[in-house]
Design an enzyme around this catalytic site. Structure first.
Site, PDB file in Angstrom:
ATOM      1  N   HIS A   6     -37.222  13.822  -3.246  1.00 25.15           N
ATOM      2  CA  HIS A   6     -37.619  13.839  -1.844  1.00 25.15           C
ATOM      3  C   HIS A   6     -38.015  12.439  -1.429  1.00 25.15           C
ATOM      4  CE1 HIS A   6     -39.467  15.206   1.855  1.00 25.15           C
ATOM      5  NE2 HIS A   6     -40.542  14.506   1.544  1.00 25.15           N
ATOM      6  N   CYS A  22      -4.843  -2.302   2.733  1.00 27.15           N
ATOM      7  CA  CYS A  22      -6.259  -1.973   2.578  1.00 27.15           C
ATOM      8  C   CYS A  22      -7.118  -3.232   2.640  1.00 27.15           C
ATOM      9  CB  CYS A  22      -6.459  -1.230   1.252  1.00 27.15           C
ATOM     10  SG  CYS A  22      -8.168  -0.900   0.885  1.00 27.15           S
ATOM     11  N   GLU A  37       5.926  -9.292  -3.547  1.00 25.49           N
ATOM     12  CA  GLU A  37       5.102  -9.092  -2.348  1.00 25.49           C
ATOM     13  C   GLU A  37       5.581 -10.029  -1.250  1.00 25.49           C
ATOM     14  OE1 GLU A  37       2.617  -6.980  -1.128  1.00 25.49           O
ATOM     15  OE2 GLU A  37       3.068  -8.224   0.614  1.00 25.49           O
TER      16      GLU A  37
HETATM   17  C1  LIG Z   1      -7.058   0.045  10.263  1.00 27.71           C
HETATM   18  C2  LIG Z   1      -6.956   0.799   8.966  1.00 27.71           C
HETATM   19  C3  LIG Z   1      -8.093   1.223   8.338  1.00 27.71           C
HETATM   20  C4  LIG Z   1      -8.020   1.923   7.138  1.00 27.71           C
HETATM   21  N1  LIG Z   1      -9.172   2.346   6.549  1.00 27.71           N
HETATM   22  C5  LIG Z   1      -9.101   3.050   5.402  1.00 27.71           C
HETATM   23  C6  LIG Z   1     -10.300   3.485   4.749  1.00 27.71           C
HETATM   24  O1  LIG Z   1     -11.416   3.243   5.217  1.00 27.71           O
HETATM   25  N2  LIG Z   1     -10.167   4.174   3.592  1.00 27.71           N
HETATM   26  C7  LIG Z   1      -8.946   4.458   3.044  1.00 27.71           C
HETATM   27  O2  LIG Z   1      -8.894   5.081   1.989  1.00 27.71           O
HETATM   28  N3  LIG Z   1      -7.809   4.072   3.656  1.00 27.71           N
HETATM   29  C8  LIG Z   1      -7.864   3.368   4.802  1.00 27.71           C
HETATM   30  N4  LIG Z   1      -6.703   2.944   5.390  1.00 27.71           N
HETATM   31  C9  LIG Z   1      -5.419   3.304   4.756  1.00 27.71           C
HETATM   32  C10 LIG Z   1      -5.129   2.362   3.583  1.00 27.71           C
HETATM   33  O3  LIG Z   1      -5.144   1.033   4.026  1.00 27.71           O
HETATM   34  C11 LIG Z   1      -3.788   2.716   2.969  1.00 27.71           C
HETATM   35  O4  LIG Z   1      -3.766   4.085   2.642  1.00 27.71           O
HETATM   36  C12 LIG Z   1      -3.537   1.913   1.712  1.00 27.71           C
HETATM   37  O5  LIG Z   1      -3.578   0.540   1.955  1.00 27.71           O
HETATM   38  C13 LIG Z   1      -2.167   2.302   1.144  1.00 27.71           C
HETATM   39  O6  LIG Z   1      -1.889   1.510   0.083  1.00 27.71           O
HETATM   40  P1  LIG Z   1      -0.459   1.403  -0.540  1.00 27.71           P
HETATM   41  O7  LIG Z   1      -0.726   1.154  -1.974  1.00 27.71           O
HETATM   42  O8  LIG Z   1       0.401   2.536  -0.174  1.00 27.71           O
HETATM   43  O9  LIG Z   1       0.231   0.122   0.114  1.00 27.71           O
HETATM   44  P2  LIG Z   1      -0.266  -1.035   1.037  1.00 27.71           P
HETATM   45  O10 LIG Z   1      -1.688  -1.362   0.806  1.00 27.71           O
HETATM   46  O11 LIG Z   1       0.132  -0.727   2.428  1.00 27.71           O
HETATM   47  O12 LIG Z   1       0.584  -2.263   0.502  1.00 27.71           O
HETATM   48  C14 LIG Z   1       1.954  -2.322   0.609  1.00 27.71           C
HETATM   49  C15 LIG Z   1       2.407  -3.752   0.376  1.00 27.71           C
HETATM   50  O13 LIG Z   1       3.827  -3.780   0.265  1.00 27.71           O
HETATM   51  C16 LIG Z   1       4.314  -4.956   0.891  1.00 27.71           C
HETATM   52  N5  LIG Z   1       5.737  -4.710   1.202  1.00 27.71           N
HETATM   53  C17 LIG Z   1       6.248  -3.808   2.081  1.00 27.71           C
HETATM   54  N6  LIG Z   1       7.598  -3.816   2.024  1.00 27.71           N
HETATM   55  C18 LIG Z   1       7.934  -4.761   1.099  1.00 27.71           C
HETATM   56  C19 LIG Z   1       9.172  -5.225   0.594  1.00 27.71           C
HETATM   57  N7  LIG Z   1      10.339  -4.711   1.006  1.00 27.71           N
HETATM   58  N8  LIG Z   1       9.158  -6.215  -0.338  1.00 27.71           N
HETATM   59  C20 LIG Z   1       7.979  -6.744  -0.775  1.00 27.71           C
HETATM   60  N9  LIG Z   1       6.776  -6.324  -0.334  1.00 27.71           N
HETATM   61  C21 LIG Z   1       6.757  -5.343   0.586  1.00 27.71           C
HETATM   62  C22 LIG Z   1       3.420  -5.120   2.099  1.00 27.71           C
HETATM   63  O14 LIG Z   1       3.423  -6.449   2.548  1.00 27.71           O
HETATM   64  C23 LIG Z   1       2.059  -4.695   1.510  1.00 27.71           C
HETATM   65  O15 LIG Z   1       1.364  -5.798   1.003  1.00 27.71           O
HETATM   66  C24 LIG Z   1      -6.752   2.208   6.568  1.00 27.71           C
HETATM   67  C25 LIG Z   1      -5.583   1.766   7.199  1.00 27.71           C
HETATM   68  C26 LIG Z   1      -5.676   1.066   8.392  1.00 27.71           C
HETATM   69  C27 LIG Z   1      -4.414   0.607   9.051  1.00 27.71           C
END
Ligand SMILES: Cc1cc2nc3c(=O)[nH]c(=O)nc-3n(C[C@H](O)[C@H](O)[C@H](O)COP(=O)(O)OP(=O)(O)OC[C@H]3O[C@@H](n4cnc5c(N)ncnc54)[C@H](O)[C@@H]3O)c2cc1C
Length: 460
Positions: free
Chosen positions: A446, A43, A35
């Site tokens: 209700h 998230c 990470e």
């Molecule tokens: C403002 C906002 C509000 C949101 N609200 C909601 C909501 O209410 N409900 C919902 O379901 N979704 C919501 N989302 C979407 C949700 O946050 C994402 O869908 C979710 O976090 C995706 O998770 P993920 O597992 O794909 O990766 P992420 O949670 O994006 O994590 C990816 C991780 O990989 C790390 N990383 C990236 N590249 C590298 C690398 N090369 N080497 C090492 N580490 C790396 C990053 O630092 C990060 O920590 C929201 C998004 C935003 C921006």
């Protein structure tokens, strides 16, 4: 440099990566999770958790201003952004440290801080913040690097200070006049939130409606509610250029009425998100991505390179936390439990945390009609719902689309009080393949929101 050999490497500690790393370790595989920023990913650190924490503060401000509607005298309402931010930071810190503890205390998982990039299909280099580099290798590699905001090609954008979903939640004062570029869920949650904190807010949306993929009646009602709350909603309008204006910005937009200039103290760019593959060096591993950069996967989340998988927002498809978590379940079933799971045809619910919430699952009316099915649409305004009237929050409506030949529910949109929870009840009926008549005739206590399902499906 010789690589440290693992059984599995997870790149990114997001919604899928964290549970996957611990599940892999518990199954006896020595696992590294890499990470570059914070455990918990978007998230917990910059997305769902902080926004919903701040939406809660904004809702209290809204209700406090409406106190007299309930016969309560509350006095002048003032919002202290630093205190709102502290509450948000505290919740994020506690969620994040819970995840960190989970990873650090699970035997067989190494948390490696740094940015990972492929050297070949089964080797990655990890660059730490201090410039040090290490190499890891494994027969199984899982990409969970998530998404990132995509800035639009807008003249002058580099010359002005802008806000994104990270910096907008770190403000210590309420912006006087907030311009929001983008009428998707991120832009609208922040737009309404800051209006409630006391900003003047204008949302600029390129397309003819907010939420481009929703039914027009849903999008129109959302716009009506936001306008009622004092948000200016500008549709069918392109941003063409931006320039500094003292400490603020001047945004030139072109819409049906021609060009106009909007001035703001702050500009929030919320024009969409894309995959974050910048540091991954996918070509070194021969991993295929599509034209927009999303890592291509099959229905079991494997890339074109055997043993390399992608989960969450970095692959195409719906980008939500619960979908990323479900991607983890698919991998766990297939690789750890020797079962058979796929992402094909899974139900995709989501909730937009504007107030009232928009809960959505399954097909929109437009999609259902385009599918060639014979459909019927059940629809009632929220002011038919006793519970909503009793708490004096009866804006919005609920609608559900039903297959006329099978009586199965194809989808719903609940724009109303606790719309996400009501949508989830309908989702459960869809999962159990209940005909709509089961909800029409079911006995619910209700006066719950649940009993509105009798009324909704009774309208057919
Ligand atoms: C403002 C906002 C509000 C949101 N609200 C909601 C909501 O209410 N409900 C919902 O379901 N979704 C919501 N989302 C979407 C949700 O946050 C994402 O869908 C979710 O976090 C995706 O998770 P993920 O597992 O794909 O990766 P992420 O949670 O994006 O994590 C990816 C991780 O990989 C790390 N990383 C990236 N590249 C590298 C690398 N090369 N080497 C090492 N580490 C790396 C990053 O630092 C990060 O920590 C929201 C998004 C935003 C921006």
């Amino acid at each position: 440099m010789s690589a440290t050999a693992y059984d599995a490497i997870v790149i990114g500690a997001g919604q899928a990566g964290v549970p996957l790393s611990t599940a892999l370790a518990k199954s006896g595989r020595r696992t590294a999770i890499v990470e570059r920023a914070y455990v918990g990913g978007t998230c917990i650190n910059y997305g769902c958790t902080p926004t919903k924490t701040m939406v809660a503060s904004a809702r209290v401000a809204y209700l406090a201003r409406r106190a007299a509607d309930y016969g309560v005298l509350a006095g002048e309402v003032r919002v202290e952004m630093a205190a709102v931010r502290k509450r948000k930071r505290d919740v994020v810190d506690s969620f994040r440290s819970g995840r960190e503890r989970l990873v650090e205390t699970t035997a067989g998982v190494d948390l490696v801080h740094g940015e990972a990039g492929f050297l070949d299909a089964h080797r990655v280099a990890v660059k730490a913040g201090d410039g040090a580099s290490t190499e890891l290798s494994a027969p199984l590699i899982f990409i969970n690097t998530g998404g990132r905001g995509i800035a639009p090609p807008l003249r002058g954008l580099e010359s002005v200070p802008t806000l994104d979903n990270v910096s907008v939640m770190e403000l210590d004062a309420v912006p006087e006049r907030l311009l929001v570029l983008g009428g998707g869920y991120v832009g609208l949650e922040f737009g309404q939130m800051f209006r409630r904190f006391g900003s003047e807010v204008t949302v600029v949306q390129r397309g003819p409606q907010l939420f481009g993929r929703e039914d027009a009646d849903v999008a129109d009602e959302v716009a009506r509610i936001l306008v009622e709350d004092g948000v200016e909603v500008v549709l069918d309008t392109d941003a063409v250029g931006v320039e500094p204006d003292g400490a603020g910005v001047c945004l030139t937009v072109r819409g049906p009425g021609g060009e106009r200039v909007l001035s703001g103290s702050h500009l929030l760019v919320a024009t969409g998100r894309g995959p974050d593959t910048r540091a991954l060096n996918l070509p070194a591993a021969g991993i295929a991505a599509d034209a927009r950069g999303y890592v291509q996967v099959d229905d079991r989340l494997e890339t074109n390179v055997p043993g390399v998988y992608a989960l969450g927002d970095v692959k195409p498809g719906p980008a939500f936390s619960h979908i990323s978590y479900d991607d983890f379940r698919v991998i766990r079933t297939n690789l750890i439990e020797d079962g058979s799971a796929s992402i094909k045809d899974r139900i995709v619910p989501y909730t937009v945390f504007i107030d009232p919430q928009l809960g959505r699952v399954g097909m929109t009316e437009t999609e259902a009609r385009a599918s060639g099915r014979r459909v019927r649409v059940a629809k009632i305004p929220m002011n038919y719902v006793a519970r909503a009237l009793e708490v004096d929050e009866s804006r919005g409506f609920m609608k559900a689309v039903v297959d006329d030949d099978t009586d199965q529910i194809l989808g719903c949109a609940v724009l109303g009080l606790e719309g996400g929870e009501v949508m989830s009840m309908i989702e459960i009926a869809m999962m159990g393949r209940l005909p709509y008549t089961a909800l029409r005739d079911g006995v619910f206590a209700h006066p719950l929101l649940a009993e509105s399902l009798n009324t909704l499906f009774g309208s057919l």
